[in-house]
Design a protein around this motif. Structure first.
Motif, PDB file in Angstrom:
ATOM      1  N   LEU A  77      36.762  48.273  39.949  1.00  0.00           N
ATOM      2  CA  LEU A  77      35.769  47.291  40.369  1.00  0.00           C
ATOM      3  C   LEU A  77      35.821  46.174  39.342  1.00  0.00           C
ATOM      4  CD1 LEU A  77      33.393  46.267  42.074  1.00  0.00           C
ATOM      5  CD2 LEU A  77      31.880  47.704  40.690  1.00  0.00           C
ATOM      6  N   VAL A  78      36.266  44.976  39.770  1.00  0.00           N
ATOM      7  CA  VAL A  78      36.461  43.855  38.852  1.00  0.00           C
ATOM      8  C   VAL A  78      35.463  42.764  39.210  1.00  0.00           C
ATOM      9  CG1 VAL A  78      38.095  42.163  37.933  1.00  0.00           C
ATOM     10  CG2 VAL A  78      38.920  44.425  38.661  1.00  0.00           C
ATOM     11  N   LEU A  79      34.653  42.390  38.236  1.00  0.00           N
ATOM     12  CA  LEU A  79      33.574  41.430  38.447  1.00  0.00           C
ATOM     13  C   LEU A  79      33.840  40.180  37.624  1.00  0.00           C
ATOM     14  CD1 LEU A  79      30.744  44.095  38.074  1.00  0.00           C
ATOM     15  CD2 LEU A  79      31.738  43.250  40.220  1.00  0.00           C
ATOM     16  N   TRP A  80      34.200  39.088  38.305  1.00  0.00           N
ATOM     17  CA  TRP A  80      34.518  37.819  37.644  1.00  0.00           C
ATOM     18  C   TRP A  80      33.295  36.882  37.728  1.00  0.00           C
ATOM     19  CZ3 TRP A  80      39.186  35.418  35.817  1.00  0.00           C
ATOM     20  CH2 TRP A  80      40.310  36.248  35.821  1.00  0.00           C
ATOM     21  N   HIS A  81      32.882  36.406  36.556  1.00  0.00           N
ATOM     22  CA  HIS A  81      31.885  35.325  36.520  1.00  0.00           C
ATOM     23  C   HIS A  81      30.663  35.654  37.374  1.00  0.00           C
ATOM     24  CE1 HIS A  81      30.998  31.343  35.089  1.00  0.00           C
ATOM     25  NE2 HIS A  81      30.723  30.892  36.294  1.00  0.00           N
ATOM     26  N   MET A  82      30.202  36.897  37.278  1.00  0.00           N
ATOM     27  CA  MET A  82      29.001  37.313  38.003  1.00  0.00           C
ATOM     28  C   MET A  82      27.785  37.180  37.098  1.00  0.00           C
ATOM     29  SD  MET A  82      29.837  38.004  41.077  1.00  0.00           S
ATOM     30  CE  MET A  82      28.445  38.941  41.707  1.00  0.00           C
ATOM     31  N   PRO A  83      26.625  36.820  37.651  1.00  0.00           N
ATOM     32  CA  PRO A  83      25.429  36.585  36.828  1.00  0.00           C
ATOM     33  C   PRO A  83      24.962  37.863  36.140  1.00  0.00           C
ATOM     34  CG  PRO A  83      24.890  36.529  39.161  1.00  0.00           C
ATOM     35  CD  PRO A  83      26.371  36.555  39.084  1.00  0.00           C
ATOM     36  N   SER A  84      24.315  37.702  35.022  1.00  0.00           N
ATOM     37  CA  SER A  84      23.864  38.854  34.229  1.00  0.00           C
ATOM     38  C   SER A  84      22.867  39.716  35.011  1.00  0.00           C
ATOM     39  CB  SER A  84      23.238  38.371  32.926  1.00  0.00           C
ATOM     40  OG  SER A  84      22.190  37.457  33.186  1.00  0.00           O
ATOM     41  N   THR A  85      22.088  39.082  35.925  1.00  0.00           N
ATOM     42  CA  THR A  85      21.142  39.881  36.725  1.00  0.00           C
ATOM     43  C   THR A  85      21.882  40.899  37.596  1.00  0.00           C
ATOM     44  OG1 THR A  85      21.180  38.096  38.360  1.00  0.00           O
ATOM     45  CG2 THR A  85      19.362  38.100  36.772  1.00  0.00           C
ATOM     46  N   PHE A  86      23.028  40.510  38.105  1.00  0.00           N
ATOM     47  CA  PHE A  86      23.843  41.422  38.902  1.00  0.00           C
ATOM     48  C   PHE A  86      24.405  42.539  38.012  1.00  0.00           C
ATOM     49  CE2 PHE A  86      27.916  42.912  40.425  1.00  0.00           C
ATOM     50  CZ  PHE A  86      27.739  43.110  41.783  1.00  0.00           C
ATOM     51  N   ILE A  87      24.943  42.173  36.848  1.00  0.00           N
ATOM     52  CA  ILE A  87      25.565  43.151  35.944  1.00  0.00           C
ATOM     53  C   ILE A  87      24.540  44.209  35.524  1.00  0.00           C
ATOM     54  CG2 ILE A  87      26.711  43.455  33.730  1.00  0.00           C
ATOM     55  CD1 ILE A  87      28.425  42.047  35.851  1.00  0.00           C
ATOM     56  N   LYS A  88      23.300  43.801  35.312  1.00  0.00           N
ATOM     57  CA  LYS A  88      22.264  44.751  34.872  1.00  0.00           C
ATOM     58  C   LYS A  88      22.022  45.854  35.900  1.00  0.00           C
ATOM     59  CE  LYS A  88      19.670  41.567  31.896  1.00  0.00           C
ATOM     60  NZ  LYS A  88      18.404  40.787  31.753  1.00  0.00           N
ATOM     61  N   CYS A 111      30.070  35.223  43.118  1.00  0.00           N
ATOM     62  CA  CYS A 111      29.124  35.310  44.244  1.00  0.00           C
ATOM     63  C   CYS A 111      27.730  35.286  43.600  1.00  0.00           C
ATOM     64  CB  CYS A 111      29.356  36.576  45.058  1.00  0.00           C
ATOM     65  SG  CYS A 111      30.961  36.609  45.874  1.00  0.00           S
ATOM     66  N   THR A 112      27.255  34.107  43.333  1.00  0.00           N
ATOM     67  CA  THR A 112      26.155  33.907  42.386  1.00  0.00           C
ATOM     68  C   THR A 112      24.803  34.440  42.854  1.00  0.00           C
ATOM     69  OG1 THR A 112      25.927  31.681  43.284  1.00  0.00           O
ATOM     70  CG2 THR A 112      27.221  31.917  41.281  1.00  0.00           C
ATOM     71  N   VAL A 113      24.585  34.611  44.171  1.00  0.00           N
ATOM     72  CA  VAL A 113      23.290  35.114  44.633  1.00  0.00           C
ATOM     73  C   VAL A 113      23.394  36.547  45.156  1.00  0.00           C
ATOM     74  CG1 VAL A 113      22.408  32.803  45.129  1.00  0.00           C
ATOM     75  CG2 VAL A 113      23.550  34.118  46.951  1.00  0.00           C
ATOM     76  N   LEU A 114      24.538  37.187  44.992  1.00  0.00           N
ATOM     77  CA  LEU A 114      24.688  38.576  45.426  1.00  0.00           C
ATOM     78  C   LEU A 114      23.768  39.459  44.586  1.00  0.00           C
ATOM     79  CD1 LEU A 114      26.271  40.495  47.318  1.00  0.00           C
ATOM     80  CD2 LEU A 114      27.940  40.770  45.472  1.00  0.00           C
ATOM     81  N   GLU A 131      29.154  31.664  48.085  1.00  0.00           N
ATOM     82  CA  GLU A 131      27.974  31.193  47.359  1.00  0.00           C
ATOM     83  C   GLU A 131      26.651  31.601  48.004  1.00  0.00           C
ATOM     84  OE1 GLU A 131      28.534  27.022  46.912  1.00  0.00           O
ATOM     85  OE2 GLU A 131      30.113  27.249  45.391  1.00  0.00           O
ATOM     86  N   ARG A 132      26.622  31.908  49.294  1.00  0.00           N
ATOM     87  CA  ARG A 132      25.375  32.281  49.959  1.00  0.00           C
ATOM     88  C   ARG A 132      25.251  33.787  50.182  1.00  0.00           C
ATOM     89  NH1 ARG A 132      25.049  27.646  54.739  1.00  0.00           N
ATOM     90  NH2 ARG A 132      25.209  25.821  53.365  1.00  0.00           N
TER      91      ARG A 132
END
Length: 916
Positions: free
Chosen positions: A871-882, A852-855, A829-830
């Motif tokens: 590369l598998v991204l589970w439940h990552m925030p949209s800001t990261f995906i962009k 990893c919400t703040v990555l 989380e950090r």
């Protein structure tokens, strides 16, 4: 196969003879005589088995040998169990012993009578062998089975018209380029695949092509048989080169020795660019005996092998390419099928009313060209009627056995089976127990092979390691198809080609080895030894008695077994996975011969105290059942090697499952044969944690609900378990600390370690584990970067960090994690940044990042991971995906990744989206 039956009995007889005379009483002499008779018979069995394919009389003789061996084994097994010494003390035990002694006198007399009957049968069978002129196994045989048959089923592959071949253009062009281009030194190409896949056809088209004829000065084709002779191979090669070049053949060719032939070939091939095909190579010895005849003149010469052996290329010094030939694609297979089955129709088009049945039949061929051609040719002679075609579909095994149109297909497919050593034949036939399209798990198969006594002991290896060698050998011989490999380069699941399955099911039935409960009529005098129940099998009725049954395997979730198991007194293996059982059947404890009992995925929640009667049980598998506590009687099962019981459940807010195990009684430490135990819930039982230290044979151990104050006891136990290769430790809750400071000598052979607990710091001994290949840390909440501490582990292949790190940055140095293939970073989380230095993780194939919400973005250095595929991204925030979408600032870092998958929650369900 029947050599195996006799060998098993001989081994049991040998152990009997080794016992004291008082144990055997007056039957010792009879046992020794029977042993001698069977030894004598065994020497003639191999010749008989090879020749029995074409001789009904011999088939009957071999069957008689098999039956008498099986009956002898039954008698010996019963004797061994009845006369096994009992342990105990006190007056009650003395009375029991007195009663047993009286009963043993009667049993010994009955055994003597039964042995006399067996001996008389063996003597009569042995005398009948003289009528067949059988050769001893250690004598050179002149039977027709050991010489090359006049009709070689491979010949047809050499003379196919272009119109009869589909799907080879791409591999043909590739092979031609490998042959014509490349380095000047002598090199070889291996074309690998199962029988009937079209290896010979493909290579023949390449060999005959104009680019090859133009590019090489001389060429030769040699077909290698299983019973090859090196002199004959050299002679054929020399003659082939000379004839294709229109040069005279030496008059003394037939009398030339090996050395003369090698010299002649070397002289002729010097300064020439040559290509030679060695077709259908069955052993590397075929090459080793002739390789010196082919010089490396730096002219770009090439050697082509076709083989069923996937590891052949590894044994050849100058191997440069391996082409793993694949089955035809669905559209190619359909084209070939229609060309053969409907050649009388306009443009070979399938009539609409036959298309569904045609595709069902084609599915059984699984893209095997030889099978498609043979079965298509057979159907072309049938009326274009649905019922006619349905008969072929439903009775394909019978057609393979009796229809001459499929004779060539049957012989080619069976060649691989016939070439197996005796110990692999039984293992391969055993695969017939599994249903069609069933994905066979490696460890399930290995456990069954072991309890069936198919696996021979090998000094320095565990039985499981030997069994895995058997499996790998069958894969290498293209007899088993690997469906999935794990990250440790081991078979995870496998299967058998449908047509090979038809053949081994037919052979298993003929040899009374395995019978499938599919409605096939079972003769009144038929001694069924193994019965397999599939999902579509009929119910086994109460009037169907199987008094000789050794193994019953159910793969059905609806077969009720309402008639129980009272008719199966000799049962040794019982697999009831997914059976609709809500309680333990009482009569199961009367199956005193039982070695293997699997109740996986059943609704059973309790075992009876009388489970103690199953004193010869070796494997008890309760995984994913509802059994939560074991009775005290379990501690009397001193033959137990594996006791497995755990299940998983998911909490709504969790990405990973909770594990539930079993409570075990005091005295579990008496089960000193245990090699696998999991998972044990210890709660507040401090003595139990220490008692587990008595199980010094353990290789896998799972302990759940550990408390912080049990740390000293846990370390005491782990110090004593020197053979552990897998360890699974879970604390009572995620905040419970486990201390490992007092662990003085951690199990140095650990390969898998799962720590699901809070840790004050990463235990220093983990970084010293030279063989650790999988490490999972969950709830550790470490303050220091774990990658720094773990990056030097030389064998680590899979690493997962689940809520295991409380820092903001993870870093990896150059040359770190040399073997890592999969990295999972979950719920850190950090975590804001990940830095992967160039040169680290060179073999990484998959990276999972979960919640990893703040990555901020993907790891710095991911662009240097040349082998990453997923590369598998589970439940990552949209800001990261962009940041990694096409045309974004960091897209260049991940554009080389084969697949990028985003998994996110939408309206209460998980949705998968492919980003790249």
């Amino acid at each position: 196969m029947d050599m195996i039956a006799v060998q098993v009995v001989l081994e049991k007889l040998a152990s009997f003879v080794a016992e004291e005379t008082r144990f055997l009483g007056g039957v010792r002499g009879g046992i020794v005589e029977l042993q001698d008779d069977l030894y004598s018979m065994k020497y003639f069995l191999q010749d008989a088995e090879e020749r029995s394919e074409s001789d009904q009389g011999l088939r009957d003789w071999v069957k008689q040998v098999r039956d008498v061996a099986y009956d002898a084994e039954d008698i010996l097994e019963e004797f061994m169990l009845r006369f096994a010494p009992s342990h105990g003390s006190g007056f009650t035990h003395h009375l029991r012993n007195l009663y047993r002694s009286i009963r043993k006198l009667s049993a010994r007399h009955r055994l003597a009578v039964q042995l006399q009957s067996i001996k008389a049968r063996v003597k009569a069978i042995s005398e009948r062998r003289n009528a067949f002129s059988l050769n001893r196994i250690d004598m050179p045989s002149t039977s027709s089975a050991t010489v090359e048959k006049w009709h070689d089923p491979r010949l047809a592959s050499l003379y196919l018209d272009e119109a009869d071949v589909v799907g080879i253009e791409n591999p043909k062009h590739l092979l031609v380029s490998w042959l014509v281009e490349g380095e000047e030194k002598l090199s070889s190409i291996s074309v690998v695949g199962m029988g009937g896949l079209g290896k010979t056809t493909l290579v023949k088209k390449v060999y005959d092509s104009q680019p090859i004829r133009r590019s090489f000065d001389t060429h030769c084709w040699v077909t290698v048989s299983k019973s090859f002779a090196s002199t004959e191979l050299l002679r054929v090669a020399l003659q082939g080169f000379l004839v294709t070049a229109n040069e005279p053949v030496p008059d003394n060719l037939q009398s030339m020795t090996n050395l003369q032939l090698i010299d002649a070939l070397r002289d002729y091939l010097q300064r020439r660019r040559y290509v030679i095909v060695l077709d259908d190579v069955w052993t590397v010895n075929a090459w080793e005996t002739i390789k010196y005849a082919f010089p490396d003149c730096n002219c770009g010469s090439r050697i082509i092998f076709t083989t069923r052996l996937s590891n052949l290329a590894e044994s050849i010094e100058n191997s440069s390419h391996v082409y793993d030939l694949q089955a035809l694609r669905e559209n190619e297979a359909w084209t070939l099928f229609c060309m053969k089955a409907f050649r009388g129709e306009h443009k070979a088009v399938c009539p609409p009313e036959l298309e569904k049945m045609s595709r069902n039949i084609l599915k059984k061929c699984e893209g095997l060209p030889l099978a498609i051609v043979a079965i298509g040719g057979l159907l072309s002679k049938k009326k274009n009627e649905g019922l006619e075609w349905k008969k072929v579909h439903d009775c394909l095994a019978t057609e393979l056995k009796s229809n001459n149109d499929l004779g060539s297909l049957r012989r080619i497919l069976q060649l691989s089976y016939d070439d197996l050593p005796y110990y692999l034949k039984q293992c391969y036939l055993y695969l017939s127990v599994f249903p069609e399209d069933y994905l066979i798990k490696r460890m399930k198969l290995i456990r069954l092979w072991i309890v069936e006594r198919f696996v021979e002991e090998k000094q320095g290896f565990t039985m499981e390691e030997v069994a895995e060698e058997y499996l790998n050998e069958l894969v290498n011989r293209s007899l088993i198809q690997v469906v999935e490999m794990n990250y440790f380069n081991r078979v995870k699941t496998c299967r058998v080609h449908d047509l090979m399955r038809e053949i081994i099911q037919m052979k298993s039935r003929e040899e009374s080895f395995v019978m499938i409960a599919n409605g096939a009529r079972i003769g009144q005098n038929e001694k069924v030894r193994r019965l397999s129940i599939h999902e579509n099998s009929e119910e086994v009725h109460s009037d169907m008695r199987f008094p000789y049954l050794w193994s019953l395997l159910s793969f059905s979730s609806h077969h009720s077994f309402e008639h129980g198991f009272r008719n199966y007194k000799l049962l040794r293996v019982l697999n009831l996975d997914r059976a609709p059982l809500s309680s333990f059947l009482p009569e199961l404890v009367d199956l005193i011969h039982l070695r293997y009992l699997s109740l996986r995925w059943t609704m059973i929640s309790e075992l009876p105290e009388s489970i103690r009667k199953l004193k010869y049980l070796e494997i008890l598998d309760l995984k994913t059942s509802f059994v939560s506590s074991l009775p005290a009687g379990i501690t009397q099962l001193t033959c137990l090697c594996q006791l497995r019981n755990y299940r998983h459940s998911f909490q709504p807010s969790s990405f990973f499952p909770d594990t539930h195990g079993m409570r075990v009684p005091s005295g579990i430490g008496r089960l000193t044969s245990l090699q696998k135990l999991g998972s044990v819930e210890v709660n507040e039982d401090y003595e139990l944690v220490r008692e587990l230290g008595k199980l010094t044979s353990l290789r896998r151990l799972g302990i759940l609900k550990l408390r912080e104050e049990q740390g000293m006891d846990l370390c005491y136990t782990l110090d004593r378990l020197k053979h552990l290769t897998a360890l699974y430790l879970v604390s009572l809750n995620k905040t419970e600390f486990l201390q490992f400071d007092s662990l003085s000598s951690p199990p140095k052979y650990l390969q898998r370690l799962y720590l699901k607990c809070s840790l004050p710091a990463l235990p220093g001994w983990i970084a010293s584990l030279q063989y650790i290949s999988k490490l999972v840390l969950q709830y550790s909440n470490l303050k220091s970067d774990p990658l720094k501490a773990l990056q030097k582990l030389p064998s680590l292949v899979l690493l997962e960090l689940r809520q295991a790190y409380a820092g903001e940055e993870l870093c990896c140095d150059p040359s770190g994690f040399p073997k890592l293939k999969k990295l999972g970073l979950h719920e850190l989380e950090r975590l804001r940044r990940i830095r992967i230095a160039k040169g680290s993780m060179p073999g990484l194939e998959r990276l999972d990042i979960t919640a990893c919400t703040v990555l901020e973005t993907v790891p710095d250095g991911i662009e240097n991971l040349n082998n990453i595929e997923d590369l598998v991204l589970w439940h990552m925030p949209s800001t990261f995906i962009k940041t990694i979408k096409r045309y974004s600032e960091d897209f260049w870092r991940v554009q080389h990744v084969t697949t990028i998958t985003r998994i996110y929650e939408s309206r209460g369900r998980w949705v998968s989206e492919t980003l790249l």
